[in-house]
Design an enzyme around this catalytic site. Sequence first.
Site, short mmCIF file in Angstrom:
data_model
loop_
_atom_site.label_atom_id
_atom_site.label_comp_id
_atom_site.label_asym_id
_atom_site.label_seq_id
_atom_site.Cartn_x
_atom_site.Cartn_y
_atom_site.Cartn_z
N CYS A 143 0.84 -1.20 0.00
CA CYS A 143 0.00 0.00 0.00
C CYS A 143 0.88 1.25 0.00
O CYS A 143 1.78 1.38 0.81
CB CYS A 143 -0.89 -0.03 1.24
SG CYS A 143 -1.72 1.52 1.58
N GLU B 215 -6.29 -6.20 4.81
CA GLU B 215 -6.92 -4.96 4.32
C GLU B 215 -7.93 -5.24 3.21
O GLU B 215 -8.91 -4.50 3.06
CB GLU B 215 -5.82 -4.02 3.82
CG GLU B 215 -6.33 -2.63 3.55
CD GLU B 215 -5.22 -1.70 3.12
OE1 GLU B 215 -4.40 -2.10 2.29
OE2 GLU B 215 -5.18 -0.57 3.62
N GLU C 43 0.14 1.39 9.75
CA GLU C 43 -1.13 1.87 10.26
C GLU C 43 -0.91 2.38 11.68
O GLU C 43 -0.07 1.82 12.40
CB GLU C 43 -2.19 0.76 10.30
CG GLU C 43 -3.01 0.62 9.04
CD GLU C 43 -2.30 -0.12 7.93
OE1 GLU C 43 -1.38 -0.91 8.24
OE2 GLU C 43 -2.64 0.08 6.75
N HIS D 297 -13.26 4.56 -2.32
CA HIS D 297 -12.16 3.72 -1.84
C HIS D 297 -12.34 2.27 -2.26
O HIS D 297 -11.37 1.54 -2.47
CB HIS D 297 -11.98 3.85 -0.33
CG HIS D 297 -10.56 3.58 0.09
ND1 HIS D 297 -9.48 4.16 -0.51
CD2 HIS D 297 -10.04 2.75 1.03
CE1 HIS D 297 -8.36 3.71 0.03
NE2 HIS D 297 -8.67 2.84 0.96
N CYS E 145 -4.15 7.17 -1.28
CA CYS E 145 -5.48 7.21 -1.91
C CYS E 145 -6.57 7.57 -0.91
O CYS E 145 -7.64 8.05 -1.32
CB CYS E 145 -5.82 5.86 -2.53
SG CYS E 145 -4.42 5.00 -3.24
N CYS F 242 -5.20 -1.03 -6.82
CA CYS F 242 -4.00 -1.41 -6.06
C CYS F 242 -3.90 -2.92 -5.85
O CYS F 242 -2.80 -3.47 -5.94
CB CYS F 242 -3.92 -0.64 -4.74
SG CYS F 242 -4.95 -1.24 -3.41
N TYR G 206 -9.54 -0.12 -4.66
CA TYR G 206 -9.02 -1.47 -4.48
C TYR G 206 -8.99 -2.27 -5.79
O TYR G 206 -8.29 -3.27 -5.89
CB TYR G 206 -9.86 -2.22 -3.42
CG TYR G 206 -9.47 -1.84 -2.00
CD1 TYR G 206 -8.92 -0.60 -1.72
CD2 TYR G 206 -9.67 -2.72 -0.95
CE1 TYR G 206 -8.57 -0.25 -0.44
CE2 TYR G 206 -9.31 -2.37 0.35
CZ TYR G 206 -8.76 -1.14 0.60
OH TYR G 206 -8.41 -0.79 1.87
N THR H 233 -4.00 4.30 7.83
CA THR H 233 -2.94 3.96 6.89
C THR H 233 -2.12 5.19 6.52
O THR H 233 -2.68 6.21 6.10
CB THR H 233 -3.57 3.37 5.61
OG1 THR H 233 -4.33 2.23 5.98
CG2 THR H 233 -2.52 2.98 4.60
FE1 SF4 Z 1 -3.36 1.66 0.04
FE2 SF4 Z 1 -4.73 0.55 -1.93
FE3 SF4 Z 1 -5.96 2.08 -0.09
FE4 SF4 Z 1 -4.30 3.16 -1.94
S1 SF4 Z 1 -6.27 2.11 -2.32
S2 SF4 Z 1 -4.38 3.65 0.23
S3 SF4 Z 1 -2.76 1.57 -2.09
S4 SF4 Z 1 -4.95 0.10 0.23
FE FE Z 2 -7.13 1.03 2.40
#
Ligand code: SF4
Ligand code: FE
Length: 484
Positions: free
Chosen positions: A102, A449, A259, A294, A106, A301, A298, A193
């Site tokens: 991560c 996560e 985190e 969000h 984001c 990422c 995902y 995070t």
């Molecule tokens: Fe992390 Fe993925 Fe969330 Fe971006 S979308 S903050 S890379 S977990």
């Molecule tokens: Fe996240």
Amino acid sequence: MALKTGDDFIASIKSLGLEANVLGEKTGDLTEHPLVAPSMRSVATTYDCAFSEDDETRNLFRAKSSLTGQEINRFTHLHQSTDDLMSKVKMQRRCANVTCCCYQRCVGWDAANAAFSVTYECDEQHGTDYHQRFREFWKRVQSEDIVVDGAMTDPKGDRSKRPSGQSDPDLFLRVVERKSDGVVIRGAKLHQTGMLNSHEILVMPTLAMREGEEDWAICCAVPTNSDGVRFVLGRQASDRRKLDDQPIDIGNSQYGTHEVMTVFDNVFVPEERIFMNGEIDFSGMFVERFAGYHRQSYGGCKPGLGDILIGATALISRMNGVEKASHIRDKIVEMIHLNETLYCSGIACSALGQPTAAGNYMIDLLLANICKLNVTRFPFEIARLAVDIAGGLIATLPSAADFDNPETGPYIRKYLATVDGVDPIDRVKVLRLIENLVTGPGAVSYLIESIHGAGPPQAQRIMIGRQADIEGKIEKAMKLIGID
Ligand code: SF4
Ligand code: FE
């Protein structure tokens, strides 16, 4: 210029002088700490890619600000089209291809896109001026190219009780004092995070508030180095390996994530940094839109992490001499199928996005929730297949210190040898990378996560049930067979 490099970013975080409790001790200069520095390098990637020598990557990581007209880092952009939404997902996948974890940036970005539209609609309804305040705040974020941590998740205490029914009302972050020029807030946000790599915190309500819960309907921006803000770093599996000088044992020693528990101990927030203050009818919209963005994230990422895990698995099968076995090829294809299905739903919810009343674009909520619900399952199956192909060694390998030991090193090299020409130490590196993702610190990003980030599976199921127009489907079936 509004764009910072990775080094500029690290220097700017250093200048904040943040402190955190790490493994029981109050710790300063976190940019040098082995448990934090790898996560900082991950965020730095989001900056450096905007200066990539590869034109496609550089263009993907840059955008034109709708607020100032300046060229900005896409990680601060307010989406202006479905193309922007799709570029977001493509960029996230590419970024994860570099860091294999991560990169943390984001969350605040998703929170900002939600805040931009919710404040606009709230102002229309209540005659408040939150939207203009938010625009001013976000202009600074874009022009200084800083990191904002989106902070939504409250501790929540007794889950059977509402915020006002908790024996300790601070279990949901709330306003404890109203002053003529601002408010004082108290509470905590968990699982934050990348908090120690952030300049600002965008505090948001954690659920749809009801009458009598106005004090908990608060959205505001707080600098990370404010008085009263405290951080406690969370532990990750095998984190102490980062304290040894044996990078091979970590699996991914360059990059990581973190985190923290963030405590707000009577923090004053001035008026111009408040974007919601008691408008309970808009707190649910905030949660829904932030979570929607969000959940889309995902779809970018996690396939990016999946690419690395699939690559490492294919590589270890080659090193072990089994790459041509039909069941191995079939399992790799299955991993690719699952991984690309995640990406499909990330792209699909972006392609079907729509403009909000404020002008920025919102993803298709149903498909974003489908995306995230797939994310709660497919990485686990991909990880299972990776473990199946990699073999039990990922759980039983000797330490890197034993390779260097003149007594044990020759035995290890001799008995971990496989296909001619494969260096046993290279084989160990690949196995450690797989271990990192399925059971080490990388599993924080890739597995745990994937279940709980952006809300647990049940939250997506509720949204899917709400968004799916079940009545419309019943009507279609009735029409087809002639039932009134
Ligand atoms: Fe992390 Fe993925 Fe969330 Fe971006 S979308 S903050 S890379 S977990
Ligand atoms: Fe996240």
